[in-house]
Design an enzyme around this catalytic site. Sequence first.
Site, mmCIF file in Angstrom:
data_model
loop_
_atom_site.group_PDB
_atom_site.id
_atom_site.type_symbol
_atom_site.label_atom_id
_atom_site.label_comp_id
_atom_site.label_asym_id
_atom_site.label_seq_id
_atom_site.Cartn_x
_atom_site.Cartn_y
_atom_site.Cartn_z
ATOM 1 N N GLY A 72 10.171 -32.462 -10.300
ATOM 2 C CA GLY A 72 9.909 -33.606 -9.440
ATOM 3 C C GLY A 72 11.160 -34.109 -8.746
ATOM 4 O O GLY A 72 11.106 -34.566 -7.595
ATOM 5 N N GLN A 181 4.090 -39.392 -12.040
ATOM 6 C CA GLN A 181 3.335 -40.020 -13.130
ATOM 7 C C GLN A 181 1.850 -40.128 -12.828
ATOM 8 O O GLN A 181 1.033 -40.306 -13.734
ATOM 9 C CB GLN A 181 3.889 -41.419 -13.418
ATOM 10 C CG GLN A 181 5.303 -41.429 -13.969
ATOM 11 C CD GLN A 181 5.391 -40.886 -15.382
ATOM 12 O OE1 GLN A 181 4.419 -40.882 -16.124
ATOM 13 N NE2 GLN A 181 6.569 -40.417 -15.764
ATOM 14 N N GLY A 202 5.271 -30.454 -13.260
ATOM 15 C CA GLY A 202 4.319 -29.833 -14.169
ATOM 16 C C GLY A 202 4.373 -30.330 -15.596
ATOM 17 O O GLY A 202 3.343 -30.395 -16.274
ATOM 18 N N HIS A 203 5.559 -30.700 -16.081
ATOM 19 C CA HIS A 203 5.661 -31.016 -17.509
ATOM 20 C C HIS A 203 5.050 -32.361 -17.881
ATOM 21 O O HIS A 203 4.962 -32.690 -19.051
ATOM 22 C CB HIS A 203 7.116 -30.918 -17.983
ATOM 23 C CG HIS A 203 7.997 -32.050 -17.578
ATOM 24 N ND1 HIS A 203 8.364 -33.050 -18.454
ATOM 25 C CD2 HIS A 203 8.592 -32.342 -16.398
ATOM 26 C CE1 HIS A 203 9.161 -33.909 -17.822
ATOM 27 N NE2 HIS A 203 9.311 -33.499 -16.584
ATOM 28 N N THR A 239 13.908 -16.593 -5.969
ATOM 29 C CA THR A 239 12.837 -15.801 -6.582
ATOM 30 C C THR A 239 11.831 -16.700 -7.277
ATOM 31 O O THR A 239 12.199 -17.563 -8.074
ATOM 32 C CB THR A 239 13.435 -14.805 -7.596
ATOM 33 O OG1 THR A 239 14.366 -13.961 -6.920
ATOM 34 C CG2 THR A 239 12.343 -13.963 -8.230
ATOM 35 N N CYS A 327 14.841 -40.180 -18.529
ATOM 36 C CA CYS A 327 16.037 -39.710 -17.839
ATOM 37 C C CYS A 327 17.237 -40.621 -18.060
ATOM 38 O O CYS A 327 18.367 -40.236 -17.828
ATOM 39 C CB CYS A 327 15.757 -39.597 -16.341
ATOM 40 S SG CYS A 327 14.417 -38.458 -15.950
#
Length: 396
Positions: A72, A181, A202-203, A239, A327
Site C-alpha cells: 500500500g 483498511q 494484500g496483507h 519481474t 508502522c
Amino acid sequence: MKRFVYADHSATTRISESVMEAMLPYLKENYGNASSIYGLAGISEMALNRARSQVAKALHAQPEEIFFTSCGTESDNWAIKGYAQTMKKKGKTHIITTAVEHHAVLYTCKALEKEGFSVTYLPVDATGAITVQQVADAITGQTGLVSIMYANNEIGTIYPIAEIGALCRKRNIVFHTDAVQAVGNVPIDVKAQNIDMLSLSGHKLHAPKGIGALYVRRGVSPQPLLHGGGQERGKRPGTENVAFIVALGKAMEDAVNHIEEKTAKVSKLRDRLIDGILTGIPAVRLNGGRENRLCGNVNVSFEGIEGEGILLLLDAVGICASSGSACTSGALDPSHVLLAIGLPHSIAHGSLRLSLNEENTLEDVDYILSVLPPIIKRLRSMSPIWDEEKQRAVSA
C-alpha cells in the site's frame, strides 16, 4: 493454559487456506517468468491476468486499470508523487489531504512540499471526520489532486468517499483514496464513487505481506516511480511476483463475496467489546464515533497510563493488540491521529487499538473483557500520573 487471541487485524492478517492453496503452485512447479514466451511462462501470464481480473471485479473496475505493486505504501507514493508530476505539467501545484492520513500519504506530501508543491491538511473533528464542504472550501485554481483515505487505520472512521469523489469529478480534479483498511471491509465501487486512483494492500485481507495494487482510472496518468522493463504495461517495471499476485486476486475475490456476512458478525463483536470496556473500566474514552466506523475497529484511551504497558501485559496473557498504527508502534510520540482529534498527550499515550475480523469469536471478546480491567487497574496502581489525575478529580 492462557488463551491466544489475535486482535490486531488492522496491522496484518494471516494467509487464509484458500489463498495459500491458490498461490502454492506458483511457488513450486509453475515458477515461470510471466514476461517470457515459452509454455511455462504462459502459465504464469495467464495466472497474472486472471488475478488482475479478480481484483478489478472486486472494485468494479476494468482489468487494464489495475497495476500490481509491492504494498500500500508504494501504491500511495506512486499515486501522489506520480500524479503530482503530471499535474505540474498542467500548471497545477496544490494538493488537498487530511491531517490523519497514514504516513505513506503524509510523508509523501511533505516530500512534495520540498519540491515546491503546496498541500492543505484538512483538520478533523473529535471523531476524526471531515466534511465534503471542507474539501470544497480548500479547492483553489491550483488544485490538481485530492487524496483522502477511505477509512482511518487507527480509529476506524469512514469518510464520505462517494461525495468527495463527485465533488472532485465536477471540479475536474483527480481524486485518490488510500483504501488499505477499507478493501474487504466495506463495499467499494470505483466507478459509482468517482474514484480516480485507489491504493490497497494484500496483507490486510489474508494475502501475504509484500503485495499491493493501485487502481488508476483510464485517462488518469501518474508518472512511473520506477524505470526498467515493460512490466505492468510499462508503468511499474520489475519481474512480476506471480505467486503473491495470485494470492491477492484470490483474497480480493473471497473478501467481497462474504462482505455483508462478515460486516454483520464483526460489528456485533466490536460493539460488545466497546460496551464492555466503557462500562467495565473507569476513566476511559472511545476514540472515533460509533457511526461510520470500520466493523472491527476498537480504539480506546485510558487515563493515567501508557499504551506500551498495556500491550506488554496483554501479550503476557496471550492477546495481540497495538497502541496505534503498526508502522509507528516503535515510536514514543503519541499518535498523530489521536492528537488531531483533540486528545492531550497524556491521554493519547494511553491508547489501545483492538482490531477484530471474521476469525474472532464471542469467546475472544469475553476473554479480552475478563483480563483487560485488572491490567488497567494494575498499571494505574503503579502510575504517578494516575495518582495526579485522582488528586485533581478530588480537588475539583
